[in-house]
Design a protein around this motif. Structure first.
Motif, PDB file in Angstrom:
ATOM      1  N   VAL A 104       0.849  -1.189   0.000  1.00  0.00           N
ATOM      2  CA  VAL A 104       0.000   0.000   0.000  1.00  0.00           C
ATOM      3  C   VAL A 104       0.883   1.236   0.000  1.00  0.00           C
ATOM      4  CG1 VAL A 104      -1.959  -1.091   1.152  1.00  0.00           C
ATOM      5  CG2 VAL A 104      -0.178   0.000   2.516  1.00  0.00           C
ATOM      6  N   THR A 105       0.349   2.313  -0.553  1.00  0.00           N
ATOM      7  CA  THR A 105       1.062   3.581  -0.589  1.00  0.00           C
ATOM      8  C   THR A 105       0.039   4.696  -0.517  1.00  0.00           C
ATOM      9  OG1 THR A 105       2.731   4.862  -1.781  1.00  0.00           O
ATOM     10  CG2 THR A 105       1.033   3.808  -3.117  1.00  0.00           C
ATOM     11  N   ASP A 106       0.535   5.928  -0.357  1.00  0.00           N
ATOM     12  CA  ASP A 106      -0.363   7.089  -0.299  1.00  0.00           C
ATOM     13  C   ASP A 106       0.162   8.222  -1.187  1.00  0.00           C
ATOM     14  OD1 ASP A 106       1.881   7.730   1.157  1.00  0.00           O
ATOM     15  OD2 ASP A 106       0.810   8.610   2.855  1.00  0.00           O
ATOM     16  N   LEU A 107       0.862   7.875  -2.251  1.00  0.00           N
ATOM     17  CA  LEU A 107       1.455   8.904  -3.102  1.00  0.00           C
ATOM     18  C   LEU A 107       0.373   9.835  -3.638  1.00  0.00           C
ATOM     19  CD1 LEU A 107       4.148   6.865  -5.074  1.00  0.00           C
ATOM     20  CD2 LEU A 107       4.281   7.932  -2.821  1.00  0.00           C
ATOM     21  N   ASP A 108       0.707  11.142  -3.639  1.00  0.00           N
ATOM     22  CA  ASP A 108      -0.308  12.138  -3.977  1.00  0.00           C
ATOM     23  C   ASP A 108      -0.068  12.830  -5.306  1.00  0.00           C
ATOM     24  OD1 ASP A 108       1.990  13.320  -2.983  1.00  0.00           O
ATOM     25  OD2 ASP A 108       0.930  15.003  -2.052  1.00  0.00           O
ATOM     26  N   ALA A 109       1.011  12.518  -6.003  1.00  0.00           N
ATOM     27  CA  ALA A 109       1.269  13.127  -7.308  1.00  0.00           C
ATOM     28  C   ALA A 109       0.694  12.244  -8.411  1.00  0.00           C
ATOM     29  CB  ALA A 109       2.767  13.337  -7.519  1.00  0.00           C
ATOM     30  N   THR A 110       0.468  12.848  -9.566  1.00  0.00           N
ATOM     31  CA  THR A 110      -0.025  12.099 -10.722  1.00  0.00           C
ATOM     32  C   THR A 110       1.017  11.081 -11.159  1.00  0.00           C
ATOM     33  OG1 THR A 110      -1.311  14.005 -11.457  1.00  0.00           O
ATOM     34  CG2 THR A 110      -0.854  12.291 -13.085  1.00  0.00           C
ATOM     35  N   LEU A 111       0.570   9.870 -11.472  1.00  0.00           N
ATOM     36  CA  LEU A 111       1.453   8.803 -11.921  1.00  0.00           C
ATOM     37  C   LEU A 111       1.150   8.463 -13.375  1.00  0.00           C
ATOM     38  CD1 LEU A 111       1.262   6.419  -8.833  1.00  0.00           C
ATOM     39  CD2 LEU A 111       3.062   8.069  -9.361  1.00  0.00           C
ATOM     40  N   ARG A 112       2.191   8.427 -14.169  1.00  0.00           N
ATOM     41  CA  ARG A 112       2.020   8.066 -15.582  1.00  0.00           C
ATOM     42  C   ARG A 112       3.348   7.521 -16.095  1.00  0.00           C
ATOM     43  NH1 ARG A 112       0.142  12.514 -17.191  1.00  0.00           N
ATOM     44  NH2 ARG A 112       2.087  13.447 -17.943  1.00  0.00           N
ATOM     45  N   ALA A 113       3.303   6.509 -16.933  1.00  0.00           N
ATOM     46  CA  ALA A 113       4.513   5.924 -17.520  1.00  0.00           C
ATOM     47  C   ALA A 113       4.199   5.474 -18.940  1.00  0.00           C
ATOM     48  CB  ALA A 113       5.030   4.770 -16.679  1.00  0.00           C
ATOM     49  N   LYS A 114       3.770   6.398 -19.758  1.00  0.00           N
ATOM     50  CA  LYS A 114       3.372   6.062 -21.119  1.00  0.00           C
ATOM     51  C   LYS A 114       4.569   6.187 -22.056  1.00  0.00           C
ATOM     52  CE  LYS A 114       0.062   7.138 -24.790  1.00  0.00           C
ATOM     53  NZ  LYS A 114      -1.089   7.979 -25.215  1.00  0.00           N
ATOM     54  N   GLN A 115       4.809   5.134 -22.801  1.00  0.00           N
ATOM     55  CA  GLN A 115       5.834   5.200 -23.837  1.00  0.00           C
ATOM     56  C   GLN A 115       5.335   4.509 -25.092  1.00  0.00           C
ATOM     57  OE1 GLN A 115       9.550   3.142 -23.522  1.00  0.00           O
ATOM     58  NE2 GLN A 115       8.683   1.294 -22.637  1.00  0.00           N
ATOM     59  N   THR A 116       5.726   5.061 -26.221  1.00  0.00           N
ATOM     60  CA  THR A 116       5.450   4.439 -27.507  1.00  0.00           C
ATOM     61  C   THR A 116       6.766   4.307 -28.255  1.00  0.00           C
ATOM     62  OG1 THR A 116       4.927   6.609 -28.483  1.00  0.00           O
ATOM     63  CG2 THR A 116       3.087   5.278 -27.692  1.00  0.00           C
ATOM     64  N   ILE A 117       6.948   3.159 -28.856  1.00  0.00           N
ATOM     65  CA  ILE A 117       8.163   2.854 -29.607  1.00  0.00           C
ATOM     66  C   ILE A 117       7.751   2.223 -30.923  1.00  0.00           C
ATOM     67  CG2 ILE A 117      10.250   1.423 -29.673  1.00  0.00           C
ATOM     68  CD1 ILE A 117      10.459   1.661 -26.698  1.00  0.00           C
ATOM     69  N   GLY A 118       8.415   2.592 -31.986  1.00  0.00           N
ATOM     70  CA  GLY A 118       8.100   1.989 -33.269  1.00  0.00           C
ATOM     71  C   GLY A 118       9.142   2.340 -34.305  1.00  0.00           C
ATOM     72  N   GLY A 119       8.934   1.831 -35.508  1.00  0.00           N
ATOM     73  CA  GLY A 119       9.865   2.141 -36.578  1.00  0.00           C
ATOM     74  C   GLY A 119       9.671   1.259 -37.785  1.00  0.00           C
ATOM     75  N   VAL A 120      10.554   1.475 -38.756  1.00  0.00           N
ATOM     76  CA  VAL A 120      10.531   0.759 -40.031  1.00  0.00           C
ATOM     77  C   VAL A 120      11.961   0.341 -40.363  1.00  0.00           C
ATOM     78  CG1 VAL A 120       9.991   0.885 -42.481  1.00  0.00           C
ATOM     79  CG2 VAL A 120       8.555   2.101 -40.839  1.00  0.00           C
ATOM     80  N   SER A 121      12.121  -0.868 -40.877  1.00  0.00           N
ATOM     81  CA  SER A 121      13.441  -1.309 -41.331  1.00  0.00           C
ATOM     82  C   SER A 121      13.323  -1.984 -42.684  1.00  0.00           C
ATOM     83  CB  SER A 121      14.081  -2.269 -40.321  1.00  0.00           C
ATOM     84  OG  SER A 121      13.363  -3.478 -40.257  1.00  0.00           O
ATOM     85  N   LEU A 122      14.412  -1.919 -43.421  1.00  0.00           N
ATOM     86  CA  LEU A 122      14.474  -2.536 -44.750  1.00  0.00           C
ATOM     87  C   LEU A 122      15.793  -3.293 -44.831  1.00  0.00           C
ATOM     88  CD1 LEU A 122      12.959  -2.743 -47.457  1.00  0.00           C
ATOM     89  CD2 LEU A 122      14.302  -0.784 -48.244  1.00  0.00           C
ATOM     90  N   LYS A 123      15.696  -4.611 -45.000  1.00  0.00           N
ATOM     91  CA  LYS A 123      16.896  -5.456 -45.035  1.00  0.00           C
ATOM     92  C   LYS A 123      16.979  -6.170 -46.378  1.00  0.00           C
ATOM     93  CE  LYS A 123      16.828  -9.234 -42.594  1.00  0.00           C
ATOM     94  NZ  LYS A 123      16.848 -10.161 -41.435  1.00  0.00           N
ATOM     95  N   ALA A 124      18.153  -6.087 -47.008  1.00  0.00           N
ATOM     96  CA  ALA A 124      18.386  -6.787 -48.271  1.00  0.00           C
ATOM     97  C   ALA A 124      19.543  -7.754 -48.086  1.00  0.00           C
ATOM     98  CB  ALA A 124      18.725  -5.796 -49.372  1.00  0.00           C
ATOM     99  N   GLU A 125      19.373  -8.978 -48.588  1.00  0.00           N
ATOM    100  CA  GLU A 125      20.426  -9.987 -48.539  1.00  0.00           C
ATOM    101  C   GLU A 125      20.603 -10.553 -49.947  1.00  0.00           C
ATOM    102  OE1 GLU A 125      19.947 -12.315 -44.502  1.00  0.00           O
ATOM    103  OE2 GLU A 125      17.986 -11.654 -45.217  1.00  0.00           O
ATOM    104  N   TRP A 126      21.823 -10.440 -50.463  1.00  0.00           N
ATOM    105  CA  TRP A 126      22.091 -10.805 -51.853  1.00  0.00           C
ATOM    106  C   TRP A 126      23.327 -11.688 -51.901  1.00  0.00           C
ATOM    107  CZ3 TRP A 126      23.940  -6.906 -56.131  1.00  0.00           C
ATOM    108  CH2 TRP A 126      23.860  -7.522 -57.381  1.00  0.00           C
ATOM    109  N   ASP A 127      23.152 -12.935 -52.302  1.00  0.00           N
ATOM    110  CA  ASP A 127      24.293 -13.824 -52.508  1.00  0.00           C
ATOM    111  C   ASP A 127      24.987 -13.408 -53.793  1.00  0.00           C
ATOM    112  OD1 ASP A 127      23.568 -15.177 -50.272  1.00  0.00           O
ATOM    113  OD2 ASP A 127      22.751 -16.932 -51.311  1.00  0.00           O
ATOM    114  N   VAL A 128      26.187 -12.867 -53.636  1.00  0.00           N
ATOM    115  CA  VAL A 128      26.935 -12.380 -54.782  1.00  0.00           C
ATOM    116  C   VAL A 128      28.396 -12.753 -54.581  1.00  0.00           C
ATOM    117  CG1 VAL A 128      27.127 -10.102 -53.700  1.00  0.00           C
ATOM    118  CG2 VAL A 128      27.558 -10.335 -56.152  1.00  0.00           C
ATOM    119  N   GLY A 129      28.998 -13.334 -55.606  1.00  0.00           N
ATOM    120  CA  GLY A 129      30.374 -13.786 -55.476  1.00  0.00           C
ATOM    121  C   GLY A 129      30.458 -14.901 -54.455  1.00  0.00           C
ATOM    122  N   PRO A 130      31.524 -14.933 -53.663  1.00  0.00           N
ATOM    123  CA  PRO A 130      31.688 -16.019 -52.684  1.00  0.00           C
ATOM    124  C   PRO A 130      30.959 -15.779 -51.366  1.00  0.00           C
ATOM    125  CG  PRO A 130      33.598 -14.588 -52.630  1.00  0.00           C
ATOM    126  CD  PRO A 130      32.718 -14.045 -53.721  1.00  0.00           C
TER     127      PRO A 130
END
Length: 839
Positions: free
Chosen positions: A330-356
């Motif tokens: 139990v607690t009695d904290l009197d301040a507003t509590l918030r822990a909102k986070q958003t994380i995201g993104g975009v990636s582009l990966k290419a793999e090409w067998d070329v030569g050895p």
């Protein structure tokens, strides 16, 4: 210019990929069948991972002839190979082991990975360490980087908060222990966590999983994959987790420290030939729990006068915490509590067998938004009524890599660029109880609430970070049994920052703390509490990382290796406020910290016997770190998060064991253990622990008072050489297994029972070890039992923390040396059921 170069590099990567697609490649090879689908094993040493088909493997040395289909394939050295042939301390868990052990995020992984430490007082303030090294223990400072790299599908995630999200569509997790500076970057001085996601499939498939338990726990996961054409496949996944809080706030009548996670991910695979594939991925993750609180644990005597320690201050307000037993929750904290986070993104990966070999390009953009609100006084009194530092981050990364084989030589080399920008606009507001709580009671201002009530610090913080690197590693097969592996990485780093704290008093007037200040005046007390600050720290430097490994096949299934690594962690800048001089001015020399310099030595033995039913690996390591970057506690109230400093030298050394055993097809067992001796070798000017702080500063010829002497004399700094590093236990271990009984209840089915146990010995929870903040060792046990049918669906019940062990994840002290110790109780016993279907 450097950031523009990285962005241009990313566009170049996209252009190269487009060119590849236009050119095409050689005709497709016939895909070999994947490895046999074995029963899940909880062992990090021998959990089976899918075997890559020839079309999926880079053109390097393939799995040895005769290797069983259950061998684990990893990409720790940026090429596909069996884990027992990698001369590196590495633990691997595939999707089945993760599901079976309930390890749905990095925190849960620590219960089966003894060398991994994870601490989080909120998503922003998340620490991921390996062998006691990585992130300074305490509140996060944006001006430095973690020492444990966190990668998902070869994309570096700069924010430690990323590790708090639930795993989604995971194929396997690789925990690489020890410096990985050559291939994973200069800041992986402690190791790396590399997560590989499931690829889109050209065969339609899907999975749905739903869990429910006590505390209102509900978790759902779903993914589906299949072809859009002969050359294009897609995979879409989503997860949601909700749970009530474990601590009741009597002020708001709400349960806090809850869970509220949402994640979605989509991946598109374009594979026109067997030699070329293009993978486009995007993800979005959101957390929005009622979180995060630390509550009253105990008090300890400091050097402050008694009427300025917690008991005296609380008595002045006729205040008492709702409970002095933290496990009443139990607690009695009197301040507003918030822990909102958003994380995201975009990636582009290419793999090409070329030569050895194979040419790989990985381009990525990621963002992070953090919207917090905390109660930094940890009480129900209006001392600090607002404490928040909302932040927004953007990062861009580009990597080009070529890996291949030429005769007896395997090689990989590449270029890497990273750019990050963080903007923070925070605030801290003092309340009507601040004057009495924070000021000396002998001061006339202590009885005047108006002096500090409404005193507000508005913080405008900006950070830019650019890193460029070239790297390469060669493996020379001297003989069929002996291999020599040198590696080298050259890095350039540049960091610039701006910190401006504007302070406004309760009447809305901006204060100016330029000397001289009249002692005892309201302005002097305001400046000592929330001082205005303005500074522009910067850092730039080159460094060279390298390693050399020799490995030898003692026998067919016995590998011995020895490694030396020279690694660096980039220097940093302080972006959380600086300590003040006698005139309440920031000490600008504290604006930056030096790079860490690491010398690492390791020997290891990897073995399998009894027809590979037993795996036993052992590693011994010794790591010396010069100029270790520590987050140190500041006794001055205005410094919100402490500041950074260099410890002269730290050392971690130890021994790790990983073992697994399958005595029969029905029984799988595992055990792992770690002895870690991590300490400050030299830190002569460290902040003092609370029992030696808060008193009158000693002057020449004076002797500090004994610890905990009210009104005593405190040293200006303490020599903590020889003390433990925080956050790491000397002894840690895990063990468990699963027993399966064939049945014919619903066709081809099996009943199973699983057990997982873990132990961690006592560890310090304060940068300078304190008698008040050691966390006692604890043992945890988890069980599960259920039924699997035709390997298409399963139903099982589970209990975590079976014995309802009360223990703390972290302990901390209230700023200002009042002696209040607060903590974060870990989850109590939880239980529930999971149903899962595959199609």
């Amino acid at each position: 210019m450097a950031s523009r170069a990285i962005r241009i590099g990313s566009l170049a990567g996209v252009s190269l990929i487009a060119a590849m697609a236009v050119q095409g490649a050689a005709s497709a090879q016939t895909a070999a069948p994947a490895g046999a689908d074995t029963a899940p094993a909880a062992s990090a040493a021998s959990t089976p991972a899918p075997v890559a088909t020839p079309a999926e493997r880079p053109r390097e040395r393939t799995v040895p002839a005769g290797a069983p289909s259950g061998d684990i394939l990893v990409t720790a050295r940026r090429r596909s190979e069996t884990v027992q042939k990698v001369p590196l301390a590495i633990s691997v868990l595939d999707a089945r082991a993760i599901d079976a052990t309930g390890s749905f995020n990095v925190l849960k992984l620590t219960q089966i990975q003894p060398s991994l430490q994870f601490y989080s007082t909120n998503p922003r303030n998340t620490t991921v360490n390996i062998r006691g090294l990585g992130q300074p223990f305490g509140l996060i400072n944006d001006g430095i980087e973690p020492g444990v790299g966190f990668y998902i599908d070869q994309v570096y995630y700069a924010r430690p908060g990323s590790a708090t999200f639930d795993f989604l569509d995971i194929d396997r997790v690789e925990v690489l222990r020890g410096p990985q500076g050559t291939l994973y970057g200069k800041n992986t001085t402690a190791g790396a966590i590399s997560i590989t996601l499931k690829e889109p499939s050209f065969t339609p498939e899907g999975q749905v999983e739903v869990s429910a338990g006590n505390l209102g726990f509900v978790q759902g996961k779903a993914s589906v994959s299949g072809p859009l054409s002969d050359t294009v496949a897609v995979r879409i996944g989503a997860s949601v987790t909700k749970r009530d809080g474990t601590i009741h706030n009597i002020t708001t009548n709400a349960d806090v420290n809850s869970q509220d996670n949402l994640g979605v991910r989509g991946t598109l695979l374009f594979k026109p030939t067997s030699d070329f594939k293009l993978t486009l991925s995007g993800d979005y993750n959101r957390q929005n729990p009622d979180c995060c609180v630390q509550i009253y644990v105990r008090t300890g005597a400091t050097q402050r006068p008694l009427n300025r320690q917690f008991a005296g201050l609380a008595a002045a307000f006729n205040y008492a915490p709702p409970s002095t037993d933290a496990f009443d929750r139990v607690t009695d904290l009197d301040a507003t509590l918030r822990a909102k986070q958003t994380i995201g993104g975009v990636s582009l990966k290419a793999e090409w067998d070329v030569g050895p070999g194979t040419l790989t390009s990985v381009s990525a953009w990621r963002f992070w938004d953090w919207k917090p609100s905390n109660d930094r006084d940890f009480t129900g009194l209006p001392i600090t009524t607002v404490s928040q530092n909302p932040s927004h981050q953007n990062q861009y990364t580009q990597e080009f890599r070529y890996a291949g084989t030429s005769g007896p030589i395997d090689y990989v080399g590449g270029l890497y660029g990273f750019y990050q920008k963080i903007d923070t606009t925070g605030s801290q507001v003092q309340g009507p109880a601040a004057s009495r709580w924070l000021l000396n009671p002998t001061s006339a201002n202590a009885s005047n609430p108006a002096v500090l009530n409404g005193l507000t610090s508005l913080n405008d913080i900006h950070f830019k970070n650019t890193s460029l690197a070239a790297f390469g590693q060669v493996t020379w097969h001297v003989t069929d049994r002996l291999r020599l592996q040198p590696g080298l990485r050259v890095n350039y780093d540049k960091k610039t920052g701006s910190y401006v704290a504007t302070v406004i008093n309760g009447q809305g007037v901006t204060i100016n703390c330029a000397p001289p200040l009249t002692s005892g005046s309201a302005l002097a007390d305001q400046c000592a509490t929330l001082p205005p600050q303005s500074y522009n720290p910067k850092f730039s430097d080159w460094n060279v990382s390298g390693d050399f490994t020799a490995s030898f096949d003692v026998a067919r299934d016995v590998l011995a290796y020895a490694t030396y690594a020279k690694s660096f962690k980039s220097g940093g800048i302080n972006l959380s406020g600086l300590p003040l001089d006698a005139n309440n001015q920031p000490i600008l020399s504290s604006g930056s910290v030096k790079p860490e310099s690491v010398n690492h030595y390791e020997v290891g033995l990897k073995t399998q016997f009894l027809d590979r039913r037993v795996t036993f690996n052992v590693a011994g390591f010794w790591t010396d770190v010069k100029n270790y970057q520590a987050t140190v506690t500041n006794g001055q109230l205005g410094v919100i998060r402490g500041y950074l400093a260099n410890a002269g030298k730290v050392r971690t050394r130890g021994v790790e064991l990983d073992a697994s055993f399958r005595p029969t097809s029905q029984l799988s067992l595992y055990a792992s253990g770690a002895f870690t001796d991590a300490k400050y070798v030299k830190f002569v000017d460290a902040p003092c622990p609370p029992e030696l702080a808060g008193g009158t500063a000693v002057t020449a010829g004076q002797t500090p008072s004994a610890p905990g002497t009210p009104g005593g004399r405190s040293p200006l700094a303490c020599d903590i050489s020889g003390q433990w590093l925080p956050g790491v236990s000397r002894w840690a271990g895990s063990h468990g297994g699963e027993y399966r009984i064939p049945a014919k209840l619903f066709g081809d089915s099996e009943i199973f029972f699983g057990y997982d146990g873990s132990y961690r010995s006592k560890f310090s929870s304060n940068p300078s070890r304190s008698a008040y903040t050691d966390i006692a060792g604890y043992y945890l046990a988890n069980i599960r039992t259920g039924i699997r049918v035709n390997r298409t669906w399963e139903l099982y019940g589970w209990v975590r923390n079976v014995f309802d062990k009360n223990y703390y994840e972290v302990l901390a002290t209230q700023s200002g040396n009042t002696g209040l110790v607060v903590g974060q109780p870990a989850d109590p016993r939880t239980y529930g059921a999971t149903v899962k279907a595959r199609f």
